[in-house]
Design a protein around this motif. Structure first.
Motif, PDB file in Angstrom:
ATOM      1  N   LEU A 171     -44.978 -10.456  60.587  1.00 43.92           N
ATOM      2  CA  LEU A 171     -46.318 -10.233  60.041  1.00 43.92           C
ATOM      3  C   LEU A 171     -46.617  -8.742  59.925  1.00 43.92           C
ATOM      4  O   LEU A 171     -47.260  -8.304  58.964  1.00 43.92           O
ATOM      5  N   PHE A 172     -46.169  -7.964  60.895  1.00 50.05           N
ATOM      6  CA  PHE A 172     -46.376  -6.522  60.821  1.00 50.05           C
ATOM      7  C   PHE A 172     -45.550  -5.923  59.675  1.00 50.05           C
ATOM      8  O   PHE A 172     -45.988  -4.964  59.017  1.00 50.05           O
ATOM      9  N   GLU A 173     -44.363  -6.467  59.435  1.00 50.91           N
ATOM     10  CA  GLU A 173     -43.561  -5.979  58.320  1.00 50.91           C
ATOM     11  C   GLU A 173     -44.247  -6.262  56.993  1.00 50.91           C
ATOM     12  O   GLU A 173     -44.238  -5.424  56.074  1.00 50.91           O
ATOM     13  N   VAL A 174     -44.866  -7.429  56.878  1.00 47.47           N
ATOM     14  CA  VAL A 174     -45.625  -7.757  55.669  1.00 47.47           C
ATOM     15  C   VAL A 174     -46.809  -6.813  55.512  1.00 47.47           C
ATOM     16  O   VAL A 174     -47.126  -6.353  54.403  1.00 47.47           O
ATOM     17  N   ALA A 175     -47.489  -6.513  56.634  1.00 45.68           N
ATOM     18  CA  ALA A 175     -48.628  -5.591  56.586  1.00 45.68           C
ATOM     19  C   ALA A 175     -48.187  -4.202  56.143  1.00 45.68           C
ATOM     20  O   ALA A 175     -48.916  -3.514  55.402  1.00 45.68           O
ATOM     21  N   ASN A 176     -47.015  -3.768  56.569  1.00 45.72           N
ATOM     22  CA  ASN A 176     -46.511  -2.460  56.124  1.00 45.72           C
ATOM     23  C   ASN A 176     -46.202  -2.464  54.638  1.00 45.72           C
ATOM     24  O   ASN A 176     -46.457  -1.475  53.937  1.00 45.72           O
ATOM     25  N   VAL A 177     -45.672  -3.575  54.145  1.00 44.93           N
ATOM     26  CA  VAL A 177     -45.401  -3.679  52.711  1.00 44.93           C
ATOM     27  C   VAL A 177     -46.693  -3.616  51.910  1.00 44.93           C
ATOM     28  O   VAL A 177     -46.772  -2.978  50.854  1.00 44.93           O
ATOM     29  N   LEU A 185     -55.390  -3.742  59.460  1.00 43.88           N
ATOM     30  CA  LEU A 185     -54.370  -4.328  60.327  1.00 43.88           C
ATOM     31  C   LEU A 185     -55.017  -5.084  61.487  1.00 43.88           C
ATOM     32  O   LEU A 185     -54.569  -6.187  61.854  1.00 43.88           O
ATOM     33  N   VAL A 186     -56.082  -4.511  62.052  1.00 46.84           N
ATOM     34  CA  VAL A 186     -56.762  -5.153  63.174  1.00 46.84           C
ATOM     35  C   VAL A 186     -57.591  -6.339  62.716  1.00 46.84           C
ATOM     36  O   VAL A 186     -57.537  -7.430  63.299  1.00 46.84           O
ATOM     37  N   THR A 187     -58.391  -6.153  61.649  1.00 45.55           N
ATOM     38  CA  THR A 187     -59.358  -7.178  61.241  1.00 45.55           C
ATOM     39  C   THR A 187     -58.735  -8.318  60.439  1.00 45.55           C
ATOM     40  O   THR A 187     -59.203  -9.458  60.503  1.00 45.55           O
ATOM     41  N   LYS A 188     -57.683  -8.029  59.676  1.00 47.37           N
ATOM     42  CA  LYS A 188     -57.110  -9.055  58.795  1.00 47.37           C
ATOM     43  C   LYS A 188     -55.806  -9.650  59.312  1.00 47.37           C
ATOM     44  O   LYS A 188     -55.349 -10.668  58.781  1.00 47.37           O
ATOM     45  N   LEU A 189     -55.221  -9.017  60.322  1.00 48.98           N
ATOM     46  CA  LEU A 189     -53.943  -9.533  60.827  1.00 48.98           C
ATOM     47  C   LEU A 189     -53.976  -9.807  62.320  1.00 48.98           C
ATOM     48  O   LEU A 189     -53.731 -10.938  62.762  1.00 48.98           O
ATOM     49  N   ILE A 190     -54.299  -8.783  63.124  1.00 48.22           N
ATOM     50  CA  ILE A 190     -54.165  -8.904  64.571  1.00 48.22           C
ATOM     51  C   ILE A 190     -55.163  -9.903  65.146  1.00 48.22           C
ATOM     52  O   ILE A 190     -54.787 -10.853  65.847  1.00 48.22           O
TER      53      ILE A 190
END
Length: 276
Positions: A171-177, A185-190
């Motif tokens: 998921l973090f790799e997708v966020a970096n892409v 990153l905090v509000t939409k993923l973590i």
């Protein structure tokens, strides 16, 4: 025109759903089997003089004491004070625990710097630090709220930290892409990914808040359900003690059920095993 309105009213009335579905009613009845059965056995044993009424009064006597306190003992006032203390302490402690869990879970450096000290403080029991809070802040509301907040902080902190660290690295790799900044990153993923653990932490923090409230109200308080229990204990009024204990149990269950209801609404996307 009138007939059309009447037909619409009939259709709306026909489509109106009941407040409680059959499935929900079945769950309530299934959950009530054990407590109702225990109450019946308890009442029967008391009426047959198998129990000492001075130590274990019958449920009917506890109910009559509850009605008396409700009408003449200021029970609603004590209940209002206790609820306000528990919720305020939970909001302060739980809110700080959520923020600390996000910070420490998101940053490796913050974990190494803060987590050892937080874990050490987590092991301090309420009864050990209650005298210190009294010495530092007196018998007022501050010491009580801080004691409740202290207990509410750690369950939410630990579960938030665990929820973040349990996330899939992909998921973090997708966020970096997608080039997420830290806020996205905090509000939409973590936070969305850690929501199951966060809700578990909220439920545990609320439970600890009610436990901390009992300790807080038994140390120099003049209001609240905990004070009512302590005062009744000193005067050997066992029925009043049971009334206070049952109120704490009901309040804890209601708050836990409310959080569980919100959790199910927010986490509809989860496909969990619900038992066979």
């Amino acid at each position: 025109m009138v007939s059309t309105i009447e037909k619409n009213i009939q259709v709306a009335t026909h489509k109106r759903q009941p407040l409680i579905s059959r499935v929900q009613l079945r769950k309530i009845m299934l959950g009530a089997i054990l407590p109702v059965g225990l109450l019946v056995i308890w009442e029967f044993a008391g009426r047959q003089s198998y129990l000492n009424p001075l130590l274990l009064p019958m449920p009917s006597e506890i109910y009559h004491e509850f009605i008396y306190l409700l009408q003449h003992g200021g029970l609603l006032g004590h209940l209002q004070v206790s609820t306000g203390r528990a919720l305020t302490g939970f909001l302060v402690g739980g809110g700080l625990g959520l923020l600390a869990g996000i910070l420490v879970g998101f940053s490796y450096k913050s974990e190494k710097m803060l987590d050892p000290s937080i874990q050490m403080l987590r092991m301090l029991p309420h009864l050990a630090i209650a005298p210190l809070f009294i010495l530092w802040f007196g018998f007022g509301e501050t010491s009580k709220l801080l004691l409740i907040a202290k207990g509410s902080f750690f369950p939410l902190y630990v579960n938030t930290f665990l929820g973040i660290r349990s996330m899939d690295r992909k998921l973090f790799e997708v966020a970096n892409v997608l080039q997420f900044n830290k806020w996205n990153l905090v509000t939409k993923l973590i936070i969305p990914s850690a929501l199951p653990n966060i809700f578990l932490g909220i439920r545990l923090s609320l439970g600890v808040a009610w436990l901390g409230l009992v300790v807080a109200e038994m140390m120099g308080s003049t209001t609240g359900i905990g004070f009512l229990i302590n005062d009744a204990r000193a005067m050997a009024m066992i029925s009043t003690v049971f009334v206070g204990i049952i109120i704490f149990a009901v309040l804890g269950k209601l708050s836990d059920s409310l959080v569980l209801f919100i959790e199910r609404k927010c986490l509809r996307w989860q496909q969990n095993f619900r038992g066979g």
